[in-house]
Design a protein around this motif. Structure first.
Motif, PDB file in Angstrom:
ATOM      1  N   LEU A 495      31.273  48.213  45.480  1.00 15.81           N
ATOM      2  CA  LEU A 495      29.901  47.737  45.680  1.00 15.81           C
ATOM      3  C   LEU A 495      29.818  47.006  47.022  1.00 15.81           C
ATOM      4  O   LEU A 495      30.533  46.040  47.254  1.00 15.81           O
ATOM      5  CB  LEU A 495      29.482  46.807  44.542  1.00 15.81           C
ATOM      6  CG  LEU A 495      29.396  47.479  43.158  1.00 15.81           C
ATOM      7  CD1 LEU A 495      29.073  46.449  42.090  1.00 15.81           C
ATOM      8  CD2 LEU A 495      28.347  48.566  43.168  1.00 15.81           C
ATOM      9  N   THR A 496      28.948  47.482  47.895  1.00 12.21           N
ATOM     10  CA  THR A 496      28.903  47.023  49.280  1.00 12.21           C
ATOM     11  C   THR A 496      28.733  45.514  49.389  1.00 12.21           C
ATOM     12  O   THR A 496      29.475  44.845  50.112  1.00 12.21           O
ATOM     13  CB  THR A 496      27.746  47.724  50.024  1.00 12.21           C
ATOM     14  OG1 THR A 496      27.911  49.134  49.890  1.00 12.21           O
ATOM     15  CG2 THR A 496      27.741  47.353  51.491  1.00 12.21           C
ATOM     16  N   MET A 497      27.744  44.957  48.681  1.00 12.46           N
ATOM     17  CA  MET A 497      27.472  43.529  48.816  1.00 12.46           C
ATOM     18  C   MET A 497      28.597  42.689  48.237  1.00 12.46           C
ATOM     19  O   MET A 497      28.909  41.609  48.751  1.00 12.46           O
ATOM     20  CB  MET A 497      26.136  43.177  48.154  1.00 12.46           C
ATOM     21  CG  MET A 497      24.938  43.936  48.737  1.00 12.46           C
ATOM     22  SD  MET A 497      24.871  43.898  50.546  1.00 12.46           S
ATOM     23  CE  MET A 497      24.579  42.161  50.833  1.00 12.46           C
ATOM     24  N   ASN A 498      29.224  43.167  47.154  1.00 12.16           N
ATOM     25  CA  ASN A 498      30.371  42.447  46.598  1.00 12.16           C
ATOM     26  C   ASN A 498      31.505  42.369  47.609  1.00 12.16           C
ATOM     27  O   ASN A 498      32.141  41.327  47.797  1.00 12.16           O
ATOM     28  CB  ASN A 498      30.874  43.142  45.331  1.00 12.16           C
ATOM     29  CG  ASN A 498      29.920  42.967  44.163  1.00 12.16           C
ATOM     30  OD1 ASN A 498      28.849  42.396  44.326  1.00 12.16           O
ATOM     31  ND2 ASN A 498      30.306  43.456  42.996  1.00 12.16           N
ATOM     32  N   GLU A 499      31.785  43.512  48.276  1.00 13.35           N
ATOM     33  CA  GLU A 499      32.864  43.549  49.261  1.00 13.35           C
ATOM     34  C   GLU A 499      32.540  42.698  50.482  1.00 13.35           C
ATOM     35  O   GLU A 499      33.430  42.103  51.089  1.00 13.35           O
ATOM     36  CB  GLU A 499      33.126  45.001  49.682  1.00 13.35           C
ATOM     37  CG  GLU A 499      33.715  45.852  48.571  1.00 13.35           C
ATOM     38  CD  GLU A 499      34.992  45.233  47.999  1.00 13.35           C
ATOM     39  OE1 GLU A 499      35.945  45.020  48.769  1.00 13.35           O
ATOM     40  OE2 GLU A 499      35.011  44.954  46.793  1.00 13.35           O
ATOM     41  N   THR A 500      31.237  42.620  50.830  1.00 12.64           N
ATOM     42  CA  THR A 500      30.837  41.742  51.929  1.00 12.64           C
ATOM     43  C   THR A 500      31.139  40.289  51.581  1.00 12.64           C
ATOM     44  O   THR A 500      31.651  39.522  52.415  1.00 12.64           O
ATOM     45  CB  THR A 500      29.337  41.906  52.228  1.00 12.64           C
ATOM     46  OG1 THR A 500      29.072  43.271  52.553  1.00 12.64           O
ATOM     47  CG2 THR A 500      28.903  41.013  53.377  1.00 12.64           C
ATOM     48  N   GLY A 501      30.844  39.893  50.337  1.00 13.97           N
ATOM     49  CA  GLY A 501      31.148  38.539  49.892  1.00 13.97           C
ATOM     50  C   GLY A 501      32.637  38.252  49.918  1.00 13.97           C
ATOM     51  O   GLY A 501      33.073  37.171  50.330  1.00 13.97           O
ATOM     52  N   VAL A 502      33.453  39.226  49.471  1.00  9.96           N
ATOM     53  CA  VAL A 502      34.908  39.068  49.491  1.00  9.96           C
ATOM     54  C   VAL A 502      35.407  38.895  50.921  1.00  9.96           C
ATOM     55  O   VAL A 502      36.261  38.044  51.206  1.00  9.96           O
ATOM     56  CB  VAL A 502      35.597  40.283  48.821  1.00  9.96           C
ATOM     57  CG1 VAL A 502      37.102  40.237  49.039  1.00  9.96           C
ATOM     58  CG2 VAL A 502      35.272  40.324  47.339  1.00  9.96           C
ATOM     59  N   ALA A 503      34.869  39.694  51.857  1.00  8.45           N
ATOM     60  CA  ALA A 503      35.286  39.605  53.255  1.00  8.45           C
ATOM     61  C   ALA A 503      34.930  38.243  53.848  1.00  8.45           C
ATOM     62  O   ALA A 503      35.723  37.635  54.576  1.00  8.45           O
ATOM     63  CB  ALA A 503      34.637  40.724  54.060  1.00  8.45           C
TER      64      ALA A 503
END
Length: 519
Positions: A495-503
């Motif tokens: 999930l794009t936004m989840n991965e953005t948060g992780v980054a």
């Protein structure tokens, strides 16, 4: 009070039509016809007067201004665009004119103008369908949009000739308009991203383009298009177009309402619309074979032709200038063509997949302008879709992986990446023929970074059908789409936004692990 009635009926019928899968503008036309009927038999305060006519004209000018913003010379200076559009226009007029003359019993001039009106395809419908499928920048989408722009230019020429206006000597000033381009670019740069940007668009489309051209005896529609085209090469032209999109759509509601409120269709109007709808497939077939003549592959020809198989709101605009008595029959004709075209275009890829083997035999044996790779050679990692996400993935992998290749369906984007030193090839993940002929002997991993979910599903499914057992990963915005992608064959769908948060969290962790700077 009038606008209250217009809004209620336009929204209600537009919503009903949308819920059954048709373009809302079919509902707006229906709302106009219904209001016309109610105004004749009830005391309902309905009026098709100057206010609605003015709103309709504003909508047309904004439509042409946004068309101008997309008018990039490279997109139309292609043989298949210029040749396909002009040949189709000439052949259609040559066939339709005598047919209309005989069947409708009208004079030759009226028959020719009706044939011209029916020769155009809908810019609004095609753009919306292609945009909803994220195919505006795919090869077949670019061909369709290029042809539509050429048709719009022809329509403007016809409208200028049919209006009978004689330009004043001040009209020669328009030849100096290119000198204003640096000033317009500076204004666009200085307008920010909010309401000033919208006001700049209105200023150029309605004031300088519309009123300015009318003041010197020229078509206001031509003025709106010219001022849009002057900004087409600016980096923010697309942003300006998007900022005006909803406003333009609202004003165009007035255009379709005005047509419907012009009067209820009689038997002759319905008969004309029905006959025109029955010959609609011939319009698509002609586009298909003309594009094949210009060496496009069957798939590109089919998808472009299907996008163009409808009648156009520009035909109504031409009729509003020169054929006012034919507005109602043409409005019914355009509405019926949308009812036919919109649902079919939504399943265009499935239709082609079913009939592809029959259509391919009509292809030219010469090299096609949309030819795709047959082998990936030594490629170990493949990135499909070279937008922002795909490019970032490519750049990160490029630090350690020498055998890396990117694929994208936008030829201009491919050229840009190649100039910047990346190994990127033109290919469309939704093309079944591409997958059938593709050789990928050393491939180990694939990143699916295309914008649309349909492309990711087809790519994942086709990779597994070809026996690929390597790693397939994708990104998406929605959890339900992630499940579909994994069901189609991908190993992971993040999930794009989840991965953005992780980054972002990783950056914070890296920072706090270092010595903090002194205050």
């Amino acid at each position: 009070m009038y606008e209250v009635i217009w809004i209620i009926f336009a929204f209600s019928l537009g919503l009903v039509v949308r819920l059954v899968g048709l373009p809302p503008l079919v509902g707006y036309l229906a709302a106009g016809f219904l209001l016309s009927g109610l105004g004749s038999f009830t005391a309902l305060p309905v009026e098709n007067g100057a206010a609605l006519k003015h709103l309709a004209h504003v909508g047309v000018l904004l439509l042409l201004f946004t068309v101008g913003l997309k008018l990039k010379v490279k997109s139309i200076l292609r043989p298949e665009v210029i040749g396909g559009s002009l040949l189709h226009f000439a052949i259609t007029c040559g066939i339709f004119t005598p047919g209309i003359h005989l069947l409708a019993g009208v004079d030759w001039q009226t028959a020719l103008l009706l044939a011209i009106a029916l020769s155009f395809s809908s810019t609004v419908l095609a753009a919306k369908v292609l945009e909803s499928k994220r195919e505006l920048r795919a090869f077949h989408g670019r061909v369709a949009i290029g042809i539509l722009i050429m048709q719009d230019l022809v329509a403007l020429l016809v409208m200028s000739l049919a209006s009978g206006k004689n330009p004043s000597t001040w009209a020669l000033v328009i030849f100096g308009l290119p000198l204003l381009r640096p000033i317009l670019f500076r204004l666009l740069d200085a307008s920010g991203h909010d309401e000033l940007l919208v006001l700049l668009g209105l200023l150029l489309a309605l004031v300088l383009g519309g009123f300015g051209f009318e003041s010197v005896g020229l078509s206001s529609e031509l003025g709106a298009l010219v001022f849009g085209a002057m900004l087409a090469n600016h980096p923010r032209a697309e942003e300006l177009s998007k900022s005006l999109w909803s406003l333009k759509e609202i004003f165009l509601v007035g255009f379709f309402l005005q047509i419907g409120m012009g009067g209820l269709p009689d038997g002759d109007a319905l008969a004309f619309a029905l006959i025109a709808s029955l010959v609609l497939p011939l319009k698509g077939l002609l586009f298909f074979f003309l594009l094949l003549v210009f060496r496009l592959r069957a798939r590109s020809s089919f998808l472009s032709s299907l996008s163009l198989t409808n009648y156009s709101e520009f035909g109504l605009i031409v009729a509003s200038v020169a054929l006012t008595e034919w507005l109602i029959p043409l409005a019914i004709t355009v509405a019926l063509s949308f009812v036919i075209s919109a649902p079919i275009n939504r399943i265009a890829h499935s239709i082609y997949e079913r009939f592809s083997h029959r259509l391919i035999r009509y292809e030219s044996q010469q090299r096609h302008p949309d030819e795709q790779p047959l082998s990936l050679g030594n490629t170990r990692v493949l990135v499909m879709g070279m937008g922002r996400t795909g490019t970032s993935a490519y750049n990160q992998l490029g630090r350690t992986e020498p055998n890396l290749t990117g694929l994208d369906s936008d030829p201009a984007k491919v050229d840009k990446h190649v100039r910047e030193g990346r190994s990127v090839l033109f290919a469309d993940a939704e093309d079944t023929v591409f997958w059938e002929g593709l050789h990928m002997p050393h491939l180990k991993a694939v990143i699916l970074a295309m914008n649309d979910i349909e492309g990711k599903l087809i790519a994942a499914r086709k990779l597994r059908e070809k026996g690929f057992r390597g790693y397939v990963v994708a990104h998406t915005m929605y959890a339900d789409e992630a499940e579909k992608i994994k069901a189609a064959g991908a190993d992971e769908a993040w999930l794009t936004m989840n991965e953005t948060g992780v980054a972002l969290a990783s950056h914070v962790i890296d920072f706090t692990g270092r010595p903090l700077p002194n205050d």
